[in-house]
Design a protein around this motif. Structure first.
Motif, PDB file in Angstrom:
ATOM      1  N   SER A 169       7.329  34.381  -2.612  1.00 42.19           N
ATOM      2  CA  SER A 169       8.545  33.583  -2.389  1.00 42.19           C
ATOM      3  C   SER A 169       8.229  32.095  -2.376  1.00 42.19           C
ATOM      4  N   PHE A 170       7.176  31.701  -1.647  1.00 41.52           N
ATOM      5  CA  PHE A 170       6.816  30.285  -1.597  1.00 41.52           C
ATOM      6  C   PHE A 170       6.367  29.784  -2.968  1.00 41.52           C
ATOM      7  N   THR A 171       5.698  30.640  -3.731  1.00 43.31           N
ATOM      8  CA  THR A 171       5.279  30.229  -5.082  1.00 43.31           C
ATOM      9  C   THR A 171       6.488  29.950  -5.973  1.00 43.31           C
ATOM     10  N   ILE A 172       7.478  30.825  -5.921  1.00 45.20           N
ATOM     11  CA  ILE A 172       8.688  30.624  -6.727  1.00 45.20           C
ATOM     12  C   ILE A 172       9.404  29.333  -6.316  1.00 45.20           C
ATOM     13  N   ALA A 182      -3.357  31.101   1.808  1.00 45.89           N
ATOM     14  CA  ALA A 182      -3.620  31.826   3.054  1.00 45.89           C
ATOM     15  C   ALA A 182      -2.871  33.150   3.096  1.00 45.89           C
ATOM     16  N   PHE A 183      -1.592  33.147   2.699  1.00 49.97           N
ATOM     17  CA  PHE A 183      -0.821  34.391   2.672  1.00 49.97           C
ATOM     18  C   PHE A 183      -1.413  35.387   1.681  1.00 49.97           C
ATOM     19  N   LEU A 184      -1.848  34.906   0.524  1.00 55.17           N
ATOM     20  CA  LEU A 184      -2.452  35.803  -0.476  1.00 55.17           C
ATOM     21  C   LEU A 184      -3.760  36.394   0.048  1.00 55.17           C
ATOM     22  N   LEU A 185      -4.558  35.569   0.735  1.00 51.16           N
ATOM     23  CA  LEU A 185      -5.818  36.071   1.267  1.00 51.16           C
ATOM     24  C   LEU A 185      -5.587  37.173   2.295  1.00 51.16           C
ATOM     25  N   VAL A 186      -4.604  36.966   3.202  1.00 49.08           N
ATOM     26  CA  VAL A 186      -4.303  37.991   4.198  1.00 49.08           C
ATOM     27  C   VAL A 186      -3.825  39.275   3.527  1.00 49.08           C
ATOM     28  N   SER A 187      -2.977  39.156   2.531  1.00 49.05           N
ATOM     29  CA  SER A 187      -2.471  40.351   1.846  1.00 49.05           C
ATOM     30  C   SER A 187      -3.579  41.080   1.094  1.00 49.05           C
ATOM     31  N   VAL A 188      -4.485  40.340   0.476  1.00 48.22           N
ATOM     32  CA  VAL A 188      -5.583  40.965  -0.275  1.00 48.22           C
ATOM     33  C   VAL A 188      -6.525  41.721   0.666  1.00 48.22           C
ATOM     34  N   VAL A 189      -6.703  41.210   1.890  1.00 53.98           N
ATOM     35  CA  VAL A 189      -7.591  41.872   2.848  1.00 53.98           C
ATOM     36  C   VAL A 189      -6.882  43.040   3.541  1.00 53.98           C
ATOM     37  N   PHE A 190      -5.636  42.830   3.966  1.00 53.92           N
ATOM     38  CA  PHE A 190      -4.952  43.825   4.791  1.00 53.92           C
ATOM     39  C   PHE A 190      -4.486  45.041   4.000  1.00 53.92           C
ATOM     40  N   ILE A 191      -3.994  44.862   2.795  1.00 55.91           N
ATOM     41  CA  ILE A 191      -3.444  45.999   2.040  1.00 55.91           C
ATOM     42  C   ILE A 191      -4.512  47.054   1.741  1.00 55.91           C
ATOM     43  N   ARG A 195       0.079  24.748  -1.540  1.00 59.98           N
ATOM     44  CA  ARG A 195      -1.023  25.526  -2.125  1.00 59.98           C
ATOM     45  C   ARG A 195      -1.858  26.195  -1.031  1.00 59.98           C
ATOM     46  N   TRP A 196      -2.122  25.453   0.063  1.00 61.64           N
ATOM     47  CA  TRP A 196      -2.891  26.036   1.150  1.00 61.64           C
ATOM     48  C   TRP A 196      -2.137  27.199   1.786  1.00 61.64           C
ATOM     49  N   VAL A 197      -0.860  27.057   2.024  1.00 61.71           N
ATOM     50  CA  VAL A 197      -0.069  28.105   2.658  1.00 61.71           C
ATOM     51  C   VAL A 197      -0.004  29.347   1.773  1.00 61.71           C
ATOM     52  N   ILE A 198       0.255  29.155   0.509  1.00 63.10           N
ATOM     53  CA  ILE A 198       0.328  30.291  -0.427  1.00 63.10           C
ATOM     54  C   ILE A 198      -1.023  30.996  -0.514  1.00 63.10           C
TER      55      ILE A 198
END
Length: 350
Positions: free
Chosen positions: A323-326, A53-62, A48-51
């Motif tokens: 991918s990690f969520t799936i 963190a990746f979502l947070l980076v994508s929400v900020v960077f995109i 959950r923490w890894v997913i």
């Protein structure tokens, strides 16, 4: 008898131990720091923490990437490469001889404005395959001479352009100043001259700190072989901004330097007539010359790399999060399950 013997034996052993030299220990003095016992944060990277963190980076960077890309696309840039088209057809086979022969080398060019350009419009010259970062070229200057007239004789680092044939000191000395860019441009629209403002094109810190107000050009380009443009001997170096811009050497072989600013708007479909003097020799090293007219945005000039980089990193993080969520939903596993350890999965050690 036996007791006395035993006691004497014990006493002899004790005296021997006392007289023996004590062994020096190499054990360091105990401290919580050296033994790595200080309190520390040891986060457990759960799925959950890894997913998250990746979502947070994508929400900020995109969003940052999209905004940066749109800002770059709003910049209007006109580029005209002219080093070949400004050579007369009769001299096209020997360009070096043409550029080294004295005479008028004016060339007329026309540029059509594709989209409205708001002032200020920055005029750059771009050189390709020119290695200003060459070690000998970069070192061929005297910063002390450029700063103060009292240090005019400090030219030891300027060879081979340190003095004239009769030993007179050159100011400014060195290969960088000697190779000063000397193509000139004049612009007009509908037979009306467009003024190019050449004030303030250099760094303020360079004008005030690196180039002295009491330093004037002396014996500059007086040799038989001229490397580039000349300087007005009546104007101090702190006011010769073309030189100041040129002396800030580029790190890459393809670079742009600011020539001036056009401080009027240019409308779409305007035809800009350019009269340029093709004086600078780039033909000896197969270099290219380009004239660039560009506007700017809040992010600077036209550069899609920053936006593309943010979008790439943000998209990659979003893909990994999905991918990690799936994987986590399809094939979950209990945190800290020892059955996944290699020695538990292969009890026989095979």
């Amino acid at each position: 008898m036996n007791s006395n013997t035993a006691s004497s034996s014990a006493g002899g052993a004790g005296s021997a131990d006392a007289s023996a030299p004590r062994r020096n220990s190499k054990r360091p003095k105990y401290s919580r720091f050296t033994q790595q016992e200080l309190p520390a944060c040891k986060p457990i990277l759960t799925p959950r923490w890894v997913i998250s963190a990746f979502l947070l980076v994508s929400v900020v960077f995109i969003p940052i990437g999209v905004v940066s890309l749109f800002a770059s696309r709003d910049v209007v840039e006109l580029v005209d490469q002219y080093e070949t088209v400004c050579i007369p057809e009769v001299n096209i086979t020997d360009k070096v001889k043409y550029i080294q022969t004295p005479g008028d080398k004016s060339c007329n060019r026309n540029i059509t404005v594709r989209k409205r350009m708001k002032q200020p419009i920055y005029v750059y010259y771009q050189l390709d395959n020119f290695y200003q970062n060459h070690r000998r070229y970069v070192k061929s200057r005297s910063d002390a001479q450029l700063r103060s007239n009292s240090k005019a004789s400090e030219v030891s680092s300027c060879k081979p352009e340190d003095a004239t044939l009769n030993g007179t000191i050159i100011v400014p000395c060195g290969l960088i100043a000697w190779s000063l860019f000397n193509d000139t441009y004049s612009f007009s629209r509908n037979d009306n001259q467009l003024v190019v403002n050449k004030k303030g094109i250099s760094w303020k810190s360079d004008r005030e700190d690196k180039f002295g107000k009491d330093v004037f050009p002396k014996n500059f380009q007086n040799g038989t072989l001229k490397g580039g443009g000349t300087l007005d001997p009546l104007i101090p170096l702190s006011q010769q901004e073309d030189l100041i811009v040129w002396m800030r050497t580029a790190a890459l072989p393809t670079f742009r330097k600011l020539y001036g600013k056009i401080e009027v708007d240019l409308e779409a479909n305007d035809v800009i007539n350019i009269v340029l003097q093709n004086n600078y020799n780039t033909y000896s090293f197969n270099g290219k010359k380009k004239l660039v007219l560009s506007t700017t945005s809040w992010l600077g000039g036209k550069n899609d790399f920053l936006g593309i980089a943010y979008l790439t990193v943000g998209g990659l993080c979003f893909f990994l999060a999905v991918s990690f969520t799936i994987v986590y939903l399809v094939k979950p596993r209990r945190l800290g399950d020892p059955s996944y350890l290699s020695w538990n999965r292969n009890p026989g050690g095979r």
